[in-house]
Write a protein that holds these residues in place. Structure first.
Motif, PDB file in Angstrom:
ATOM      1  N   ALA A   1      -9.210  89.399  37.359  1.00  0.00           N
ATOM      2  CA  ALA A   1      -9.015  88.059  36.894  1.00  0.00           C
ATOM      3  C   ALA A   1      -8.212  87.359  38.350  1.00  0.00           C
ATOM      4  O   ALA A   1      -6.666  87.679  38.276  1.00  0.00           O
ATOM      5  N   GLN A   2      -8.564  85.886  38.193  1.00  0.00           N
ATOM      6  CA  GLN A   2      -7.783  85.136  39.283  1.00  0.00           C
ATOM      7  C   GLN A   2      -6.674  85.975  40.001  1.00  0.00           C
ATOM      8  O   GLN A   2      -5.838  85.801  41.189  1.00  0.00           O
ATOM      9  N   ASN A   3      -8.259  87.233  41.122  1.00  0.00           N
ATOM     10  CA  ASN A   3      -7.714  87.115  42.355  1.00  0.00           C
ATOM     11  C   ASN A   3      -6.682  88.396  42.084  1.00  0.00           C
ATOM     12  O   ASN A   3      -5.721  89.097  43.172  1.00  0.00           O
ATOM     13  N   CYS A   4      -6.384  89.000  40.632  1.00  0.00           N
ATOM     14  CA  CYS A   4      -5.515  90.305  40.538  1.00  0.00           C
ATOM     15  C   CYS A   4      -6.469  90.979  39.564  1.00  0.00           C
ATOM     16  O   CYS A   4      -7.186  91.065  39.190  1.00  0.00           O
ATOM     17  N   TYR A   5      -5.345  92.322  40.117  1.00  0.00           N
ATOM     18  CA  TYR A   5      -5.678  93.320  39.137  1.00  0.00           C
ATOM     19  C   TYR A   5      -5.054  93.835  37.963  1.00  0.00           C
ATOM     20  O   TYR A   5      -3.703  93.357  38.031  1.00  0.00           O
ATOM     21  N   GLY A   6      -4.991  93.977  36.485  1.00  0.00           N
ATOM     22  CA  GLY A   6      -4.036  94.677  35.876  1.00  0.00           C
ATOM     23  C   GLY A   6      -5.124  95.457  34.447  1.00  0.00           C
ATOM     24  O   GLY A   6      -6.146  95.981  34.578  1.00  0.00           O
ATOM     25  N   LEU A   7      -4.219  95.956  33.921  1.00  0.00           N
ATOM     26  CA  LEU A   7      -4.373  96.815  32.472  1.00  0.00           C
ATOM     27  C   LEU A   7      -5.103  95.842  31.440  1.00  0.00           C
ATOM     28  O   LEU A   7      -4.457  94.766  31.243  1.00  0.00           O
ATOM     29  N   ASP A   8      -5.754  96.166  30.359  1.00  0.00           N
ATOM     30  CA  ASP A   8      -6.476  95.370  29.802  1.00  0.00           C
ATOM     31  C   ASP A   8      -5.179  95.051  28.182  1.00  0.00           C
ATOM     32  O   ASP A   8      -4.285  96.181  27.852  1.00  0.00           O
ATOM     33  N   GLU A   9      -4.569  94.390  28.432  1.00  0.00           N
ATOM     34  CA  GLU A   9      -3.378  93.841  27.181  1.00  0.00           C
ATOM     35  C   GLU A   9      -4.573  93.852  25.677  1.00  0.00           C
ATOM     36  O   GLU A   9      -2.636  93.938  25.668  1.00  0.00           O
ATOM     37  N   THR A  10      -5.299  94.117  25.418  1.00  0.00           N
ATOM     38  CA  THR A  10      -5.672  94.610  24.297  1.00  0.00           C
ATOM     39  C   THR A  10      -5.636  95.879  23.702  1.00  0.00           C
ATOM     40  O   THR A  10      -5.418  96.470  22.999  1.00  0.00           O
ATOM     41  N   GLN A  11      -5.724  97.056  25.128  1.00  0.00           N
ATOM     42  CA  GLN A  11      -5.473  98.275  24.379  1.00  0.00           C
ATOM     43  C   GLN A  11      -4.243  98.530  24.153  1.00  0.00           C
ATOM     44  O   GLN A  11      -3.018  98.245  25.077  1.00  0.00           O
ATOM     45  N   GLU A  12      -3.539  99.518  23.105  1.00  0.00           N
ATOM     46  CA  GLU A  12      -2.001 100.381  22.957  1.00  0.00           C
ATOM     47  C   GLU A  12      -2.277 101.006  24.228  1.00  0.00           C
ATOM     48  O   GLU A  12      -2.467 101.662  24.806  1.00  0.00           O
ATOM     49  N   MET A  13      -1.067 100.419  24.874  1.00  0.00           N
ATOM     50  CA  MET A  13       0.011 101.631  25.624  1.00  0.00           C
ATOM     51  C   MET A  13       0.807 101.705  25.388  1.00  0.00           C
ATOM     52  O   MET A  13       2.169 100.988  24.457  1.00  0.00           O
ATOM     53  N   ASP A  14       1.730 103.020  25.615  1.00  0.00           N
ATOM     54  CA  ASP A  14       3.081 103.533  25.367  1.00  0.00           C
ATOM     55  C   ASP A  14       3.116 104.955  26.018  1.00  0.00           C
ATOM     56  O   ASP A  14       2.273 105.294  27.022  1.00  0.00           O
ATOM     57  N   SER A  15       4.621 104.900  26.654  1.00  0.00           N
ATOM     58  CA  SER A  15       4.897 106.312  27.709  1.00  0.00           C
ATOM     59  C   SER A  15       6.379 106.204  26.892  1.00  0.00           C
ATOM     60  O   SER A  15       7.172 105.738  26.743  1.00  0.00           O
ATOM     61  N   ASP A  16       6.778 107.650  28.074  1.00  0.00           N
ATOM     62  CA  ASP A  16       7.896 107.986  28.255  1.00  0.00           C
ATOM     63  C   ASP A  16       8.883 107.317  28.958  1.00  0.00           C
ATOM     64  O   ASP A  16       9.849 107.556  28.104  1.00  0.00           O
TER      65      ASP A  16
END
Length: 431
Positions: free
Chosen positions: A268-283
């Motif tokens: 979107a708007q010439n930028c990439y990113g991960l879907d903000e609605t996707q639940e995400m976590d990390s160590d």
């Protein structure tokens, strides 16, 4: 009571203005221009923070940092540099810098730096009674770099909630939980709804970067420069095409796992990113939450529960993205140094608390466990030497010192710090 003073070591007009404007009336900012005479440097009584300018024409910055840490060991030293690359930041950290600030410095970065390294700046008054050594507590409270981006979010430490429950509990991540889970400590891995995601090598590097900087706007040109710098320099369009190929590979893998057309990478708007609605976590996100919970216990004067330390140690299973070549990705080396520094100071604090309780065997076992994960932690070598001395194992003090010397020579091409040498000299000849 006078406000703390910020001393800028070096001539840089825009940085000086930013330091002054970010501190407002709460801080005094002064500048010392080269050449420097170290006997003219003030002691730490009225200095809250040193900022040392590192420029290509100023090869003395590491020497200045080492001298300041020797003269004023209690005062943080921030290195400010326009060369925010892995080799340069590593050199500055080895010299003794508490943190590295990229130039040109934004007011938000400087403000976050003040909040992280000046006790009381922008915070509620702290309880005066603490049950642990003041220097170790100070190091821990100032450990987390203000420049770090929380994995899985776009927040920095200032955006975290200001209140913590009486007994903080941090939920450790589980690969069986729903959503997207990333492991950054050790080898990078991804699971989706408990199922491992196998990405091609370059796509994996790209996805790790997108996930770690989730919430930021990452333009096509930015990503192309990070991952294909040589190609971008000669043919930006070719580099952008390579980016598109790897993005499509990521999308193909995740579409196959989802079994639908839903895509985890959005544009979107010439930028990439991960879907903000996707639940995400990390160590890494869990590790930072543990660190924040630990800070809160210290700020209110409570003894930190062993469980918090043990959780943090169990999370830090290895160096940040250990399977990623830092010579290829400078950002990996920078984050690796930051997180390693935080973990080292947490482990040093925990081992010190165990020693204060007289549990030197447990502290020694802890130090050995930490060094098995990252042998570069000089403070833990030093703590282990002290543990062995308290246990009367002077032969092990000598052996540990030799191991520390070998590590410093191989990893950093330098000798142990004066603090480590002082610990060794303290116990030398007592066997």
């Amino acid at each position: 009571m006078q406000p703390p003073k910020i001393l800028l070591c070096g001539a840089h007009s825009s940085l000086l203005r930013t330091l002054k404007s970010s501190g407002g009336d709460n801080l005094r900012v002064e500048q010392m221009s080269p050449p420097f005479a170290f006997h003219d440097f003030p002691d730490h009584q009225h200095i809250g923070l040193f900022v040392v300018l590192h420029q290509s024409q100023n090869a003395d910055a590491p020497a200045i940092i080492r001298s300041l840490r020797r003269i004023n060991p209690e005062v943080p030293v921030i290195a400010a540099t326009a060369d925010y690359s892995g080799p340069t930041t590593r050199m500055l950290f080895v010299a003794g810098a508490t943190d590295v600030l990229p130039l040109p410095a934004e007011p938000e970065q400087v403000l976050a730096c003040y909040e992280a390294y000046l006790p009381g700046f922008g915070l509620a008054p702290r309880h005066k009674k603490y049950s642990i050594h003041s220097k170790a507590r100070y190091l821990l409270l100032s450990a987390m770099s203000p420049g770090l981006v929380l994995a899985g979010t776009g927040m920095n430490s200032a955006a975290l909630p200001q209140a913590m429950p009486q007994t903080p509990v941090v939920q450790l991540q589980s690969s069986d939980c729903p959503g997207l889970r990333m492991t950054y400590f050790g080898a990078f891995s991804v699971t989706l709804h408990g199922k491992k995601v196998n990405l091609p090598q370059q796509a994996k590097h790209l996805f790790a970067y997108l996930a770690y900087h989730r919430g930021r706007s990452l333009s096509r040109d930015h990503l192309a420069r990070v991952f294909w710098p040589d190609k971008y320099e000669h043919s930006p369009e070719a580099a952008r095409h390579s980016l598109k190929v790897e993005i499509n590979r990521i999308r193909t893998v995740f579409t196959r796992i989802y079994g639908t057309e839903k895509c985890v990478v959005v544009f979107a708007q010439n930028c990439y990113g991960l879907d903000e609605t996707q639940e995400m976590d990390s160590d890494v996100l869990t590790f930072k939450a543990l660190h924040y919970a630990l800070q809160e216990q210290l700020r209110v004067g409570r003894e930190v529960p062993d469980k918090l330390f043990q959780q943090a140690i169990s999370i830090y299973s290895g160096n940040f993205l250990a399977d990623f070549p830092e010579e290829t990705f400078n950002w990996v080396e920078v984050e690796r140094q930051h997180l390693s520094s935080v973990f080292e100071q947490m482990a040093d604090l925990y081992s010190e608390m165990l020693c204060h309780k007289g549990d030197h065997w447990k502290a020694a076992a802890l130090c050995n466990e930490i060094l098995s994960r990252d042998a570069r932690m000089e403070a833990i070598h030093r703590r282990l030497m002290s543990c062995y001395a308290q246990l009367g194992m002077m032969n092990k003090v000598e052996a540990q010192f030799r191991l520390c010397c070998q590590m410093m020579r191989q990893e950093f091409d330098t000798q142990p710090s004066p603090e480590t040498l002082a610990v060794y000299q303290q116990f030398k000849g007592k066997g």
